[in-house]
Design a protein around this motif. Structure first.
Motif, PDB file in Angstrom:
ATOM      1  N   LEU A 105       0.724  -1.340  -0.083  1.00 56.65           N
ATOM      2  CA  LEU A 105       0.332  -0.174   0.082  1.00 56.65           C
ATOM      3  C   LEU A 105       0.879   1.275  -0.148  1.00 56.65           C
ATOM      4  CD1 LEU A 105      -2.957   1.625   0.258  1.00 56.65           C
ATOM      5  CD2 LEU A 105      -3.130   1.018   2.778  1.00 56.65           C
ATOM      6  N   ALA A 106       1.839   1.557   0.429  1.00 58.02           N
ATOM      7  CA  ALA A 106       2.846   2.776   0.553  1.00 58.02           C
ATOM      8  C   ALA A 106       3.577   2.797  -0.221  1.00 58.02           C
ATOM      9  CB  ALA A 106       4.300   2.435   1.647  1.00 58.02           C
ATOM     10  N   SER A 107       3.793   1.569  -1.436  1.00 60.77           N
ATOM     11  CA  SER A 107       4.419   1.682  -2.907  1.00 60.77           C
ATOM     12  C   SER A 107       3.700   2.568  -2.885  1.00 60.77           C
ATOM     13  CB  SER A 107       5.296   0.206  -2.841  1.00 60.77           C
ATOM     14  OG  SER A 107       5.456  -0.022  -4.029  1.00 60.77           O
ATOM     15  N   GLU A 108       2.268   1.815  -3.331  1.00 63.33           N
ATOM     16  CA  GLU A 108       1.438   2.054  -4.115  1.00 63.33           C
ATOM     17  C   GLU A 108       0.645   3.336  -3.736  1.00 63.33           C
ATOM     18  OE1 GLU A 108      -1.392   2.648  -6.551  1.00 63.33           O
ATOM     19  OE2 GLU A 108      -0.105   1.215  -6.903  1.00 63.33           O
ATOM     20  N   LEU A 109       0.975   3.722  -2.915  1.00 64.01           N
ATOM     21  CA  LEU A 109       1.455   5.585  -2.857  1.00 64.01           C
ATOM     22  C   LEU A 109       2.360   6.713  -3.117  1.00 64.01           C
ATOM     23  CD1 LEU A 109      -0.908   5.089   0.648  1.00 64.01           C
ATOM     24  CD2 LEU A 109      -1.908   6.243  -1.381  1.00 64.01           C
ATOM     25  N   ILE A 142       1.993   9.199  -6.014  1.00 68.52           N
ATOM     26  CA  ILE A 142       2.477  10.639  -5.620  1.00 68.52           C
ATOM     27  C   ILE A 142       3.418  11.083  -6.985  1.00 68.52           C
ATOM     28  CG2 ILE A 142       3.834  12.128  -4.199  1.00 68.52           C
ATOM     29  CD1 ILE A 142       1.680  10.538  -1.363  1.00 68.52           C
ATOM     30  N   ALA A 143       4.379   9.766  -6.640  1.00 67.58           N
ATOM     31  CA  ALA A 143       5.376  10.295  -7.798  1.00 67.58           C
ATOM     32  C   ALA A 143       5.160  11.115  -9.602  1.00 67.58           C
ATOM     33  CB  ALA A 143       6.921   9.128  -8.292  1.00 67.58           C
ATOM     34  N   ARG A 144       3.849   9.977  -9.281  1.00 68.30           N
ATOM     35  CA  ARG A 144       3.440  10.036 -11.168  1.00 68.30           C
ATOM     36  C   ARG A 144       2.936  12.156 -11.050  1.00 68.30           C
ATOM     37  NH1 ARG A 144       1.252   4.712 -11.194  1.00 68.30           N
ATOM     38  NH2 ARG A 144       2.773   3.599 -12.324  1.00 68.30           N
ATOM     39  N   VAL A 145       2.452  12.648  -9.990  1.00 70.05           N
ATOM     40  CA  VAL A 145       1.796  14.021 -10.089  1.00 70.05           C
ATOM     41  C   VAL A 145       3.200  14.739  -9.423  1.00 70.05           C
ATOM     42  CG1 VAL A 145      -0.485  13.085  -9.970  1.00 70.05           C
ATOM     43  CG2 VAL A 145       0.829  14.102  -7.814  1.00 70.05           C
ATOM     44  N   MET A 146       4.561  14.589  -9.153  1.00 73.66           N
ATOM     45  CA  MET A 146       5.503  15.016  -8.735  1.00 73.66           C
ATOM     46  C   MET A 146       6.047  15.801  -9.975  1.00 73.66           C
ATOM     47  SD  MET A 146       4.782  16.235  -5.255  1.00 73.66           S
ATOM     48  CE  MET A 146       6.613  16.689  -5.728  1.00 73.66           C
ATOM     49  N   PRO A 147       6.032  17.275 -10.465  1.00 71.90           N
ATOM     50  CA  PRO A 147       6.427  17.912 -11.275  1.00 71.90           C
ATOM     51  C   PRO A 147       8.031  17.794 -11.703  1.00 71.90           C
ATOM     52  CG  PRO A 147       5.413  19.724  -9.858  1.00 71.90           C
ATOM     53  CD  PRO A 147       5.170  18.458  -9.481  1.00 71.90           C
ATOM     54  N   VAL A 148       8.624  17.249 -12.749  1.00 67.53           N
ATOM     55  CA  VAL A 148       9.563  17.840 -12.687  1.00 67.53           C
ATOM     56  C   VAL A 148      10.579  18.585 -13.756  1.00 67.53           C
ATOM     57  CG1 VAL A 148      11.890  15.837 -14.052  1.00 67.53           C
ATOM     58  CG2 VAL A 148       9.601  14.470 -13.403  1.00 67.53           C
ATOM     59  N   LEU A 183      11.652   7.884 -17.245  1.00 67.97           N
ATOM     60  CA  LEU A 183      10.480   9.611 -16.241  1.00 67.97           C
ATOM     61  C   LEU A 183       9.008   9.341 -17.280  1.00 67.97           C
ATOM     62  CD1 LEU A 183      12.540  10.988 -13.951  1.00 67.97           C
ATOM     63  CD2 LEU A 183      11.690   9.737 -13.872  1.00 67.97           C
ATOM     64  N   GLY A 184       9.077   9.801 -18.791  1.00 69.94           N
ATOM     65  CA  GLY A 184       8.347   9.969 -19.142  1.00 69.94           C
ATOM     66  C   GLY A 184       7.634   8.706 -19.476  1.00 69.94           C
ATOM     67  N   ALA A 185       7.948   7.451 -19.938  1.00 68.72           N
ATOM     68  CA  ALA A 185       7.401   6.027 -20.129  1.00 68.72           C
ATOM     69  C   ALA A 185       6.321   5.850 -18.620  1.00 68.72           C
ATOM     70  CB  ALA A 185       9.315   5.147 -20.346  1.00 68.72           C
ATOM     71  N   ALA A 186       7.357   6.301 -17.224  1.00 67.16           N
ATOM     72  CA  ALA A 186       6.919   5.196 -16.391  1.00 67.16           C
ATOM     73  C   ALA A 186       5.590   6.690 -16.110  1.00 67.16           C
ATOM     74  CB  ALA A 186       7.715   6.178 -15.243  1.00 67.16           C
ATOM     75  N   GLY A 187       5.166   7.147 -16.390  1.00 68.60           N
ATOM     76  CA  GLY A 187       4.229   8.452 -16.231  1.00 68.60           C
ATOM     77  C   GLY A 187       4.715   9.804 -15.213  1.00 68.60           C
ATOM     78  N   ALA A 188       5.462   9.661 -15.599  1.00 70.53           N
ATOM     79  CA  ALA A 188       5.894  11.178 -14.872  1.00 70.53           C
ATOM     80  C   ALA A 188       5.222  12.368 -14.747  1.00 70.53           C
ATOM     81  CB  ALA A 188       7.910  11.288 -14.581  1.00 70.53           C
ATOM     82  N   ALA A 189       5.494  13.324 -14.213  1.00 72.34           N
ATOM     83  CA  ALA A 189       4.877  14.624 -14.654  1.00 72.34           C
ATOM     84  C   ALA A 189       5.902  15.132 -15.098  1.00 72.34           C
ATOM     85  CB  ALA A 189       4.362  14.965 -13.430  1.00 72.34           C
ATOM     86  N   TYR A 245      18.728  19.477  -4.246  1.00 78.94           N
ATOM     87  CA  TYR A 245      17.718  19.527  -5.710  1.00 78.94           C
ATOM     88  C   TYR A 245      17.980  18.404  -5.684  1.00 78.94           C
ATOM     89  CZ  TYR A 245      18.435  25.032  -6.239  1.00 78.94           C
ATOM     90  OH  TYR A 245      18.924  26.128  -5.877  1.00 78.94           O
ATOM     91  N   ALA A 246      18.642  17.953  -6.196  1.00 77.72           N
ATOM     92  CA  ALA A 246      18.668  15.886  -6.241  1.00 77.72           C
ATOM     93  C   ALA A 246      18.125  15.350  -5.653  1.00 77.72           C
ATOM     94  CB  ALA A 246      20.487  15.507  -6.363  1.00 77.72           C
ATOM     95  N   ALA A 247      17.429  15.501  -4.965  1.00 75.44           N
ATOM     96  CA  ALA A 247      17.050  14.529  -3.364  1.00 75.44           C
ATOM     97  C   ALA A 247      15.272  15.293  -3.594  1.00 75.44           C
ATOM     98  CB  ALA A 247      17.158  14.902  -2.632  1.00 75.44           C
ATOM     99  N   SER A 248      15.036  15.948  -4.150  1.00 74.70           N
ATOM    100  CA  SER A 248      13.607  15.974  -4.455  1.00 74.70           C
ATOM    101  C   SER A 248      13.554  15.327  -5.894  1.00 74.70           C
ATOM    102  CB  SER A 248      13.699  17.947  -5.154  1.00 74.70           C
ATOM    103  OG  SER A 248      13.962  18.856  -5.799  1.00 74.70           O
ATOM    104  N   LEU A 249      14.260  14.964  -6.566  1.00 69.60           N
ATOM    105  CA  LEU A 249      13.355  14.193  -8.059  1.00 69.60           C
ATOM    106  C   LEU A 249      13.752  13.069  -7.420  1.00 69.60           C
ATOM    107  CD1 LEU A 249      12.461  13.837 -11.069  1.00 69.60           C
ATOM    108  CD2 LEU A 249      14.519  14.621 -11.429  1.00 69.60           C
ATOM    109  N   GLU A 250      15.096  12.315  -6.416  1.00 65.62           N
ATOM    110  CA  GLU A 250      15.480  11.151  -6.236  1.00 65.62           C
ATOM    111  C   GLU A 250      14.646  10.573  -5.055  1.00 65.62           C
ATOM    112  OE1 GLU A 250      19.895  11.255  -4.790  1.00 65.62           O
ATOM    113  OE2 GLU A 250      18.817  11.488  -3.321  1.00 65.62           O
ATOM    114  N   GLU A 251      13.085  10.306  -4.761  1.00 59.63           N
ATOM    115  CA  GLU A 251      12.062   9.694  -4.582  1.00 59.63           C
ATOM    116  C   GLU A 251      10.592   9.471  -6.536  1.00 59.63           C
ATOM    117  OE1 GLU A 251      11.058   8.209  -1.667  1.00 59.63           O
ATOM    118  OE2 GLU A 251      12.632   8.899  -0.963  1.00 59.63           O
ATOM    119  N   THR A 252      10.932  10.340  -6.390  1.00 56.95           N
ATOM    120  CA  THR A 252      10.484  10.537  -8.173  1.00 56.95           C
ATOM    121  C   THR A 252      10.763   9.148  -8.429  1.00 56.95           C
ATOM    122  OG1 THR A 252       9.051  12.641  -7.886  1.00 56.95           O
ATOM    123  CG2 THR A 252       9.519  11.341  -9.987  1.00 56.95           C
TER     124      THR A 252
END
Length: 142
Positions: free
Chosen positions: A20-24, A28-34, A67-73, A118-125
């Motif tokens: 469940l945590a992984s799904e959440l 969230i990662a899919r809507v966080m702007p890159v 990231l694009g293939a994975a559905g990132a914003a 700066y990098a950390a803001s994207l590492e979770e995504t």
């Protein structure tokens, strides 16, 4: 604030909490702007704080594809990886976070914590959407 499509907790009652945590996190990662600066900062960090423009463009391009293939914003300028790198470098060079000598871009030693921030803001995504991306593999081998 958007965290992606709703997730019914009733439908997840019998799920493993880790799943469940992984799904959440993935939702969230899919809507966080890159955006350009964290994307370039992550690529520079993975390159050990030093890269040529060509290597940086290649690594950013691979990361963008993954990231694009994975559905990132992706909120990136038009024109591909080269335009993304130039957009980020305009700020990073101006603020002397990155220094350019000949064709080599180097993170200023005293600015390494800032690049890591700066990098950390994207590492979770990246971890949630593309943990074994081609960009990571490319930088590990160079």
């Amino acid at each position: 604030v958007s965290f992606g499509p709703p997730l019914s907790l009733r439908a997840t009652e019998n799920r493993d909490p880790e799943a469940l945590a992984s799904e959440l996190m993935t939702r969230i990662a899919r809507v966080m702007p890159v955006v350009p600066v964290p994307l370039v900062a992550l690529s520079l960090k993975e390159a050990g704080g030093r890269a040529t423009r060509t290597d940086l463009v290649d690594a950013v391009g691979l990361r963008m594809e993954a990231l694009g293939a994975a559905g990132a914003a992706l909120f990136l300028p038009e024109g591909g990886a080269g335009a993304v790198v130039e957009a980020a470098l305009s700020s990073l060079l101006l603020r002397r976070i990155v220094v350019e000598t000949d064709d080599t871009l180097t993170v200023a030693p005293e600015k390494t914590p800032l690049v890591s921030f700066y990098a950390a803001s994207l590492e979770e995504t990246v971890a949630a959407l593309a943990p074994t991306s081609a960009a990571s593999r490319k930088l590990e081998t160079t």
